[in-house]
Design an enzyme around this catalytic site. Structure first.
Site, PDB file in Angstrom:
ATOM      1  N   HIS A 229       0.799  -1.230   0.000  1.00 35.62           N
ATOM      2  CA  HIS A 229       0.000   0.000   0.000  1.00 35.62           C
ATOM      3  C   HIS A 229       0.831   1.279   0.000  1.00 35.62           C
ATOM      4  CE1 HIS A 229      -2.469   3.224   1.787  1.00 35.62           C
ATOM      5  NE2 HIS A 229      -3.442   2.669   1.108  1.00 35.62           N
ATOM      6  N   GLU A 269      -3.745  -4.573   9.315  1.00 35.53           N
ATOM      7  CA  GLU A 269      -3.992  -3.656   8.195  1.00 35.53           C
ATOM      8  C   GLU A 269      -3.068  -2.435   8.206  1.00 35.53           C
ATOM      9  OE1 GLU A 269      -8.071  -3.129   6.719  1.00 35.53           O
ATOM     10  OE2 GLU A 269      -8.718  -4.128   8.552  1.00 35.53           O
ATOM     11  N   HIS A 271      -1.121   0.663   6.888  1.00 30.76           N
ATOM     12  CA  HIS A 271      -1.282   1.580   5.756  1.00 30.76           C
ATOM     13  C   HIS A 271      -0.024   2.441   5.607  1.00 30.76           C
ATOM     14  CE1 HIS A 271      -5.284   0.956   4.055  1.00 30.76           C
ATOM     15  NE2 HIS A 271      -5.637   0.565   5.270  1.00 30.76           N
ATOM     16  N   GLU A 286      -4.641   0.080  11.004  1.00 26.35           N
ATOM     17  CA  GLU A 286      -6.058   0.438  11.090  1.00 26.35           C
ATOM     18  C   GLU A 286      -6.749  -0.122  12.319  1.00 26.35           C
ATOM     19  OE1 GLU A 286      -9.177   1.048   8.186  1.00 26.35           O
ATOM     20  OE2 GLU A 286      -7.732   0.531   6.631  1.00 26.35           O
TER      21      GLU A 286
END
Length: 300
Positions: A229, A269, A271, A286
């Site tokens: 990402h 998660e 990012h 997250e």
């Protein structure tokens, strides 16, 4: 995971907060966005997190330092550019194009902030006093995403839906570089210590490199389904990236050597990722935390 990297997780919100992007401020603290709760967070390494409230549905996404000593951020859902001083004073700037979906943001060499408008298919430029100019892209539906400043004095950005890397000069002239891999879906992008631009391909599970001459190299990840990402330059001369879909962070050298490291919490998660004020790498998770990644160069 190799034993040369140490990872510690620090809770900064509940899971509903949604830490998303992260940067180091001029005050020696980490600043981060909480996309789901409409807040800007601050954490001094070793201290307790604090926060500043925006509109709950503003969707703050990318946050970076500006040339004026403040932090700047995009409000993806509110379609604004925001500015917050280290004292917590907030200003918000409406954009000329409605429903533009601002996402990526970076300081340019001209003293202005440059940003992407995903929904409006434009690149924007905003001065510290809030003057905005927008530049339409020559390909419809390109979904410009992340943006960075290149060593050549231009701005480079990912075109997620056009499967290309774009370059825009300070005069607004745009050049497009298609990617060799179909449906690669480039997202994160950052300038590297080698003078090139590095980016991640979330759809193809690859790391890409483009020289200022336009030459592109692609490096497949060990796990092609990892959904990389974000990417940033690390303290060790490598580029570091997040694997959002796999709960890992990784590094890639200029020669293309890749290492990946599991994060402590499954399904975290990751990012955004950035170099912290303590010399370590930090990534926003997250699930409500920040993770500190210490390489041998930054080991306490």
């Amino acid at each position: 995971m190799t034993s040369t990297v140490q990872i510690e997780q620090h809770a900064v919100s509940d899971e509903a907060g949604g830490p998303y992007a992260i940067t180091t401020g001029p005050d020696g603290a980490l600043w981060f966005t909480m996309v789901r709760s409409g807040r800007i967070g601050r954490l001094e390494p070793g201290g307790e997190p604090t926060g500043h409230r925006l509109a709950p549905d503003s969707g703050p996404t990318i946050i970076v330092g500006g040339p004026d000593g403040a932090l700047w951020f995009t409000e993806y859902q509110a379609h604004r550019i925001g500015r917050i001083t280290t004292a917590g004073e907030i200003a918000e700037f409406e954009l000329p194009t409605a429903e533009s979906g601002p996402y990526g943001l970076v300081a340019g060499p001209d003293g202005a902030m440059w940003f992407t408008e995903t929904a409006a298919n434009q690149i924007g430029r905003i001065t510290p006093d809030g003057q905005v100019r927008e530049f339409p892209l020559p390909i419809a539906g390109a979904f410009p995403s992340a943006i960075t400043a290149g060593a050549d004095g231009a701005m480079w950005f990912t075109m997620n839906m056009a499967n290309a890397i774009g370059r825009i000069g300070l005069d607004g002239e745009v050049a497009i570089h298609p990617l060799p891999t179909e449906a690669a879906g480039p997202v994160g992008i950052a300038a590297g210590p080698d003078g090139a631009i590095w980016f991640v391909e979330i759809g193809a599970g690859q790391i890409g490199r483009i020289g200022v001459d336009g030459r592109i190299d692609e490096f497949p990840l060990p796990d092609r389904a990892a959904r990389p990402h974000a990417i940033t330059a690390g303290p060790d001369g490598a580029m570091w990236f997040t694997e959002w879909g796999a709960g890992r962070v990784g590094s890639i050298t200029a020669e293309g050597v890749i290492e990946v490291h599991e994060l402590p919490a499954p399904g975290s998660e990751p990012h955004g990722i950035a170099l912290g004020p303590d010399g370590a790498l930090w990534t926003a998770l997250e699930i409500g935390a920040l993770a500190r990644i210490a390489t041998p160069e930054t080991r306490r």
